[in-house]
Design a protein around this motif. Structure first.
Motif, short mmCIF file in Angstrom:
data_model
loop_
_atom_site.label_atom_id
_atom_site.label_comp_id
_atom_site.label_asym_id
_atom_site.label_seq_id
_atom_site.Cartn_x
_atom_site.Cartn_y
_atom_site.Cartn_z
N SER A 98 14.44 -49.19 -15.27
CA SER A 98 13.66 -48.80 -14.08
C SER A 98 14.17 -47.48 -13.56
CB SER A 98 13.84 -49.86 -13.00
OG SER A 98 15.19 -49.87 -12.56
N GLY A 99 13.45 -46.98 -12.56
CA GLY A 99 13.83 -45.71 -11.93
C GLY A 99 15.13 -45.83 -11.17
N THR A 100 15.26 -46.90 -10.39
CA THR A 100 16.47 -47.05 -9.59
C THR A 100 17.70 -47.15 -10.48
OG1 THR A 100 17.24 -48.06 -7.53
CG2 THR A 100 16.57 -49.59 -9.27
N LEU A 103 18.72 -43.73 -11.59
CA LEU A 103 19.46 -43.01 -10.54
C LEU A 103 20.88 -43.55 -10.39
CD1 LEU A 103 18.43 -40.62 -8.77
CD2 LEU A 103 16.66 -41.79 -10.04
N PHE A 131 12.96 -39.94 -2.22
CA PHE A 131 12.97 -41.36 -2.57
C PHE A 131 13.60 -41.49 -3.96
CE2 PHE A 131 11.51 -45.24 -4.52
CZ PHE A 131 11.66 -46.17 -3.51
N HIS A 132 14.65 -42.31 -4.05
CA HIS A 132 15.31 -42.46 -5.35
C HIS A 132 15.46 -43.90 -5.79
CE1 HIS A 132 15.98 -38.18 -5.63
NE2 HIS A 132 16.61 -38.16 -4.47
N GLY A 133 14.99 -44.87 -5.00
CA GLY A 133 15.06 -46.26 -5.46
C GLY A 133 15.65 -47.19 -4.42
N GLU A 183 13.99 -34.33 -6.59
CA GLU A 183 12.71 -34.60 -7.27
C GLU A 183 11.97 -33.25 -7.33
OE1 GLU A 183 10.57 -38.15 -5.12
OE2 GLU A 183 12.26 -37.51 -3.91
N GLU A 188 7.05 -40.38 -3.13
CA GLU A 188 6.91 -41.27 -1.98
C GLU A 188 6.95 -40.52 -0.65
OE1 GLU A 188 6.74 -44.04 -4.75
OE2 GLU A 188 6.61 -44.70 -2.66
N ASP A 216 15.34 -35.93 -10.55
CA ASP A 216 14.70 -37.25 -10.59
C ASP A 216 13.23 -37.04 -10.89
OD1 ASP A 216 13.44 -39.62 -10.14
OD2 ASP A 216 14.42 -40.06 -8.23
N VAL A 218 11.37 -39.45 -12.18
CA VAL A 218 10.87 -40.80 -12.39
C VAL A 218 9.35 -40.84 -12.16
CG1 VAL A 218 10.90 -43.15 -11.42
CG2 VAL A 218 13.05 -41.99 -11.95
N GLN A 219 8.90 -40.11 -11.14
CA GLN A 219 7.46 -40.11 -10.85
C GLN A 219 6.74 -38.88 -11.41
OE1 GLN A 219 4.53 -40.92 -7.00
NE2 GLN A 219 6.61 -41.57 -6.95
N LYS A 245 8.98 -44.94 -14.70
CA LYS A 245 7.54 -45.07 -14.46
C LYS A 245 6.67 -44.82 -15.70
CE LYS A 245 7.32 -45.10 -9.51
NZ LYS A 245 8.33 -44.51 -8.64
C1 LIG Z 1 9.63 -44.99 -8.07
C2 LIG Z 1 10.74 -44.04 -7.99
C3 LIG Z 1 12.08 -44.44 -8.16
C4 LIG Z 1 12.45 -45.90 -8.33
O1 LIG Z 1 11.92 -46.43 -9.48
P1 LIG Z 1 11.85 -48.03 -9.67
O2 LIG Z 1 11.39 -48.20 -11.09
O3 LIG Z 1 10.90 -48.57 -8.66
O4 LIG Z 1 13.23 -48.56 -9.46
C5 LIG Z 1 13.06 -43.47 -8.16
N1 LIG Z 1 12.76 -42.16 -7.99
C6 LIG Z 1 11.49 -41.75 -7.82
C7 LIG Z 1 11.22 -40.28 -7.67
C8 LIG Z 1 10.44 -42.66 -7.79
O5 LIG Z 1 9.19 -42.23 -7.59
#
Ligand SMILES: *Cc1c(COP(=O)(O)O)cnc(C)c1O
Length: 393
Positions: A98-100, A103, A131-133, A183, A188, A216, A218-219, A245
């Motif tokens: 996962s993203g969290t 991180l 937002f990082h998780g 990011e 978020e 980051d 992730v998104q 993601k």
């Molecule tokens: C969604 C998100 C996270 C967390 O990811 P999860 O899979 O929900 O744990 C971390 N960083 C960013 C930039 C995100 O958009």
């Protein structure tokens, strides 16, 4: 809705819909209603739902091998690691779910890097609105107090600075900093792009203070920005890159990619039972098969331009719309109203939307969206805007 949900924790404000299946950019609920999906499972379903290649390749992989633990090698994981490193110009990959978790891994890398230099090199700089998780480490890096306050004390030595303010970053930066976490396009927090000049300044300040630059993505990664990685457009290389993601198009997988300087974790330092198992890695490889085709990202950029132009037209015609932001198919429309009100009205039009920050509607359709589907979105969205006027009068 006729299912009993009382045994599920109340961690989400969920809509009363039960989804049964998906096809492309469309989702179908248990009543047979059809919804246009502009959420994509929060920037996850980059290939849309039930993509034929994805279904076919994943079915083959399930039948062959799903999981063996990281005590052993699998071809799927090693291949995905190599491809991601080649694409990002980084050298080693760690896989999580996962993203969290990505991180958390980055944070452990940053802390260990810091400790190798000085025992007080612990400070982490993050961005306002970041937002990082949701796990304790990643939550500590997250800006919004609403997410943090219920849990009392979190990690210390974390300092937030306003985005795109090089002076503020210079002031806070010193040799006690082990990492700067950014990011490249904030999700978020409200869809805010970081300037190339700011990312460059961050890179230089990290280098002169021996800190790691962590992006980051992730998104904003995995094609969402119109480039494979968002930082490539701004031409700034991080030391550490976090992905999740869209990486698995619906399979849970996260990754952390590092250069040699940040390749500090050794056996026993970190691990994950499921991380990068053959099924999840297979999903990652299928996503890469698609997004590394030049025609795929060309299409994302064309769809983006088309969608952005339509949104700009709406922005000019409604005085309660404030601004269109974002890159690729990670767009935001800031309004003068709460985004949750717009999301609710969209449900009535069978359109799935999500907010970003308080007043920004996030527009993150599957990357395979067509102009015909964008037209359907705009038609639905205009109806919603008109209803919004009636509701507020
Ligand atoms: C969604 C998100 C996270 C967390 O990811 P999860 O899979 O929900 O744990 C971390 N960083 C960013 C930039 C995100 O958009």
């Amino acid at each position: 809705m006729n299912i009993d949900t009382q045994n599920i924790m109340k961690t989400y404000n969920r809509k009363s819909i039960v989804f049964e299946k998906g096809q492309g950019v469309w989702l179908f609920d248990d009543q047979g209603e059809k919804y246009l999906d502009f959420v994509s499972g929060v920037a996850v379903n980059c290939l849309g739902h039930s993509h034929p290649t994805f279904v076919n390749e994943m079915q083959k992989q399930v039948a062959k091998l799903t999981h063996v633990s990281n005590l052993y090698w699998t071809k799927e994981q090693v291949t995905l690691g190599k491809r991601l490193c080649n694409l990002s110009n980084l050298s080693s990959a760690f896989f999580c779910n996962s993203g969290t978790e990505a991180l958390e891994t980055a944070l452990k890398i940053a802390k260990k890097h810091g400790q190798s230099i000085a025992s007080d090199k612990n400070k982490v700089i993050v961005m306002e609105k970041a937002f990082h998780g949701r796990t304790i480490g990643a939550l500590s890096l997250t800006f919004n107090n609403k997410y943090k306050d219920p849990f009392g004390s979190l990690l210390t030595d974390i300092v937030a600075v306003p985005i795109n303010d090089i002076t503020a970053l210079k002031q806070i930066m010193d040799e006690k900093v082990c990492a700067v976490v950014i990011e490249p396009i904030q999700g978020e927090g409200g869809i805010y792009s970081l300037d190339a000049s700011y990312l460059k300044a961050s890179k230089d300040l990290c280098e002169s203070n021996n800190a790691l630059l962590v992006f980051d993505e992730v998104q904003c990664g995995m094609g969402r920005s119109g480039h494979v990685f968002a930082h490539q457009k701004k031409n700034i290389q991080p030391d550490v890159l976090c992905l999740a993601k869209g990486l698995g198009a619906g399979m849970p997988i996260g990754a952390v990619l590092v250069n040699q300087k940040a390749d500090v974790l050794v056996a026993g330092d970190h691990g994950s039972t499921f991380g990068g198992n053959s099924l999840a890695s297979c999903a990652g490889n299928i996503v890469l098969d698609h997004i590394t085709k030049a025609s795929f990202l060309e299409q994302v950029n064309e769809s983006s331009a088309y969608l952005k132009e339509k949104l700009e037209q709406l922005n000019d015609s409604y005085d309660f719309l404030v601004e269109v932001r974002g890159e690729g198919l990670m767009l935001g429309l800031e309004t003068k109203y709460l985004s949750k009100d717009i999301v609710s009205l969209a449900m009535d039009e069978k359109l799935l939307l999500i907010g970003a920050g308080e007043k920004t509607v996030r527009i993150i359709p599957p990357l395979v969206i067509t102009n015909v589907e964008i037209d359907i979105f705009i038609e639905k969205f205009e109806k919603i805007l008109n209803k919004l006027i009636e509701h507020k009068d």
